[in-house]
Design a protein around this motif. Structure first.
Motif, PDB file in Angstrom:
ATOM      1  N   ILE A 145       0.842  -1.202   0.000  1.00  0.00           N
ATOM      2  CA  ILE A 145       0.000   0.000   0.000  1.00  0.00           C
ATOM      3  C   ILE A 145       0.875   1.248   0.000  1.00  0.00           C
ATOM      4  O   ILE A 145       0.644   2.198  -0.748  1.00  0.00           O
ATOM      5  CB  ILE A 145      -0.946   0.002   1.225  1.00  0.00           C
ATOM      6  CG1 ILE A 145      -1.932  -1.176   1.143  1.00  0.00           C
ATOM      7  CG2 ILE A 145      -1.702   1.326   1.328  1.00  0.00           C
ATOM      8  CD1 ILE A 145      -2.684  -1.445   2.434  1.00  0.00           C
ATOM      9  N   ALA A 148       2.574   1.627  -3.434  1.00  0.00           N
ATOM     10  CA  ALA A 148       1.553   1.932  -4.445  1.00  0.00           C
ATOM     11  C   ALA A 148       1.128   3.394  -4.306  1.00  0.00           C
ATOM     12  O   ALA A 148       1.043   4.129  -5.291  1.00  0.00           O
ATOM     13  CB  ALA A 148       0.353   1.005  -4.274  1.00  0.00           C
ATOM     14  N   ALA A 149       0.903   3.832  -3.059  1.00  0.00           N
ATOM     15  CA  ALA A 149       0.469   5.215  -2.813  1.00  0.00           C
ATOM     16  C   ALA A 149       1.544   6.196  -3.251  1.00  0.00           C
ATOM     17  O   ALA A 149       1.267   7.251  -3.829  1.00  0.00           O
ATOM     18  CB  ALA A 149       0.135   5.399  -1.331  1.00  0.00           C
ATOM     19  N   ILE A 152       1.730   6.313  -7.098  1.00  0.00           N
ATOM     20  CA  ILE A 152       0.592   7.006  -7.693  1.00  0.00           C
ATOM     21  C   ILE A 152       0.668   8.498  -7.402  1.00  0.00           C
ATOM     22  O   ILE A 152       0.045   9.311  -8.087  1.00  0.00           O
ATOM     23  CB  ILE A 152      -0.724   6.358  -7.200  1.00  0.00           C
ATOM     24  CG1 ILE A 152      -0.908   5.005  -7.898  1.00  0.00           C
ATOM     25  CG2 ILE A 152      -1.929   7.246  -7.445  1.00  0.00           C
ATOM     26  CD1 ILE A 152      -1.964   4.127  -7.313  1.00  0.00           C
ATOM     27  N   GLY A 153       1.471   8.878  -6.403  1.00  0.00           N
ATOM     28  CA  GLY A 153       1.739  10.288  -6.184  1.00  0.00           C
ATOM     29  C   GLY A 153       0.966  10.939  -5.050  1.00  0.00           C
ATOM     30  O   GLY A 153       0.739  12.146  -5.061  1.00  0.00           O
ATOM     31  N   LEU A 154       0.545  10.150  -4.064  1.00  0.00           N
ATOM     32  CA  LEU A 154      -0.087  10.754  -2.877  1.00  0.00           C
ATOM     33  C   LEU A 154       0.993  11.457  -2.049  1.00  0.00           C
ATOM     34  O   LEU A 154       2.138  11.007  -1.998  1.00  0.00           O
ATOM     35  CB  LEU A 154      -0.761   9.676  -2.015  1.00  0.00           C
ATOM     36  CG  LEU A 154      -2.016   8.997  -2.562  1.00  0.00           C
ATOM     37  CD1 LEU A 154      -2.686   8.209  -1.452  1.00  0.00           C
ATOM     38  CD2 LEU A 154      -2.986  10.007  -3.130  1.00  0.00           C
ATOM     39  N   GLY A 158      -1.638  11.952   2.563  1.00  0.00           N
ATOM     40  CA  GLY A 158      -2.435  10.960   1.848  1.00  0.00           C
ATOM     41  C   GLY A 158      -1.974   9.545   2.150  1.00  0.00           C
ATOM     42  O   GLY A 158      -2.787   8.657   2.413  1.00  0.00           O
ATOM     43  N   MET A 162      -3.883   6.276   4.294  1.00  0.00           N
ATOM     44  CA  MET A 162      -4.205   4.997   3.661  1.00  0.00           C
ATOM     45  C   MET A 162      -3.816   3.797   4.533  1.00  0.00           C
ATOM     46  O   MET A 162      -4.325   2.701   4.338  1.00  0.00           O
ATOM     47  CB  MET A 162      -3.470   4.877   2.315  1.00  0.00           C
ATOM     48  CG  MET A 162      -3.976   5.786   1.213  1.00  0.00           C
ATOM     49  SD  MET A 162      -5.663   5.416   0.735  1.00  0.00           S
ATOM     50  CE  MET A 162      -6.554   6.694   1.559  1.00  0.00           C
TER      51      MET A 162
END
Lengths: 269, 146
Positions: A145, A148-149, A152-154, A158, A162
């Motif tokens: 997680i 992946a976060a 994706i550019g959080l 952010g 998560m």
């Protein structure tokens, strides 16, 4: 919106009256009028239940999801009508009532000890496997997680929001705040987990051949889909059902132990 | 005769009526109060929210038979039946953070989708592994009785 601005002079009178009632005016705010928040919460949830029934269980019509989207939309429209922004209107008109309902998550969350105790024979027999699987499984998932976060550019907030989503909302929110996340985003993640498992659960179980191990299927569904996941697990069988209802409770405690350590490891806090 | 009476008493203890609802609420309130006193004792870097402590406390009290199911289950089951509705304000609080959603809403939804699938698959397979070890390494029984 155009209509509202055209009728602006009338809105002044209506606005004062409504503002007093909703608690958005100074006088109302000091009285902390909670009635609107409680009424709106019940209204949107009941509309959700009704939609779910007439929509024959369409996945986007889950009552809680409808309640969230419709509630925010109504607050957004009312804020426009009062000429203020949604966040301010939410805080003055909805929050006093929302907080009262929110408080009852405290007794509701500790009440989950009761279904856990009802399955105590299974818990006693498999406690080591349950605890180890959830700790290791959560730790591995957190890495996936996190990256992946990041990919994706959080931003940092952010990402932190998560991480605690496997826990039940009342426990995930304070942990999100503690590790530097936004608890509202975490709450939304918890709601979306249930929506996703409700929509894709059967397909995911088949595609990843999860039901090959019934204990694993139960723990996985309870972790990923919270109480909706455990409802799905009951459909697979009674072993899956008991394991899922155990997982919903135990994963919340595991999240409380693992997630802050993980956040520290990754330099989030 | 006296011994017999004792046995019957112990047997009928299971069928004793549920505690009045106010007493059940009182037990919940007492557990929450004690939990709220314990929660601040944990450091900020290792937060343990009040409901976590309450959950563990109630489970321990039930497992040690200090609190009986009939003392808490009527109110507890009622609260659990409401749980989805009780989450409505948690969902609506997003109204205060709409700017975050505007900035990275799509990304957040994608990450949540990935997270849900990863949690399901990883936990399920990790468990399958540990169950396999229990069965093949320790030769312990893996049946779950209904």
């Amino acid at each position: 919106m155009i209509i509202l601005t055209e009728t602006a002079p009338h809105m002044a009178v209506w606005g004062k009256w409504l503002g007093d009632a909703l608690g958005t005016n100074a006088a109302g705010a000091s009285a902390g009028n909670a009635i609107f928040g409680i009424f709106l919460s019940l209204l949107v949830y009941l509309i959700g239940q009704w939609l779910f029934k007439i929509g024959k269980g369409f996945f986007l019509f889950q009552p809680l999801f409808v309640g969230m989207v419709l509630g925010i939309f109504i607050l957004f429209l009312l804020a426009k009508a009062f000429g203020t922004d949604t966040a301010t209107f939410y805080k003055s008109a909805y929050l006093p009532g929302g907080n009262i309902i929110f408080w009852f998550l405290n007794p509701a969350t500790i009440a989950f000890a009761i279904p856990l105790y009802r399955r105590n024979d299974v818990v006693k027999k498999f406690w080591l496997e349950i605890v180890l699987s959830l700790i290791v499984g959560l730790f591995v998932s957190l890495f996936v997680i996190y990256f992946a976060a990041k990919l994706i550019g959080l931003d940092k907030v952010g990402i932190a929001s998560m991480l605690p989503q496997a826990a039940t909302t009342a426990i995930a929110m304070p942990i999100a705040t503690a590790i530097g996340g936004n608890s509202a985003v975490t709450a939304m993640a918890c709601i979306l987990n249930a929506v996703i498992i409700y929509a894709l659960g059967d397909w995911l179980v088949k595609f990843f051949r999860i039901n090959n191990d019934p204990v694993g299927a139960g723990l996985g569904l309870g972790t990923a889909g919270h109480t909706v996941g455990s409802a799905k697990a009951v459909q697979l069988g009674s072993i899956q059902g008991s394991m899922a209802s155990i997982a919903v409770v135990v994963i919340s405690i595991v999240v409380d132990i693992v997630v802050p350590s993980f956040a520290k490891l990754m330099g989030l806090m | 005769m006296a011994a017999n009476d004792k046995v019957t008493k112990a047997e009928t203890a299971k069928e004793e009526p549920a505690s009045p609802i106010l007493i059940q609420m009182g037990i919940f309130a007492a557990i929450l109060f004690v939990s709220s006193l314990i929660s601040p004792l944990f450091p900020a870097s290792f937060p343990v929210p009040t409901p976590v402590i309450g959950l563990v406390l109630l489970y321990v009290l039930l497992a040690t038979h200090i609190v009986k199911l009939r003392n808490v289950e009527k109110f507890g089951d009622f609260m659990i039946s409401l749980i989805a509705f009780l989450f409505v304000p948690s969902g609506i609080q997003l109204a205060a953070s709409l700017d975050i959603l505007k900035a990275q809403g799509v990304q957040i939804v994608i990450v949540v989708l990935i997270a849900t699938i990863v949690l399901l698959v990883v936990v399920a397979y990790t468990t399958a592994g540990f169950i396999w070890i229990r069965k093949n390494v320790f030769h312990r029984d893996v049946n779950v009785d209904d």
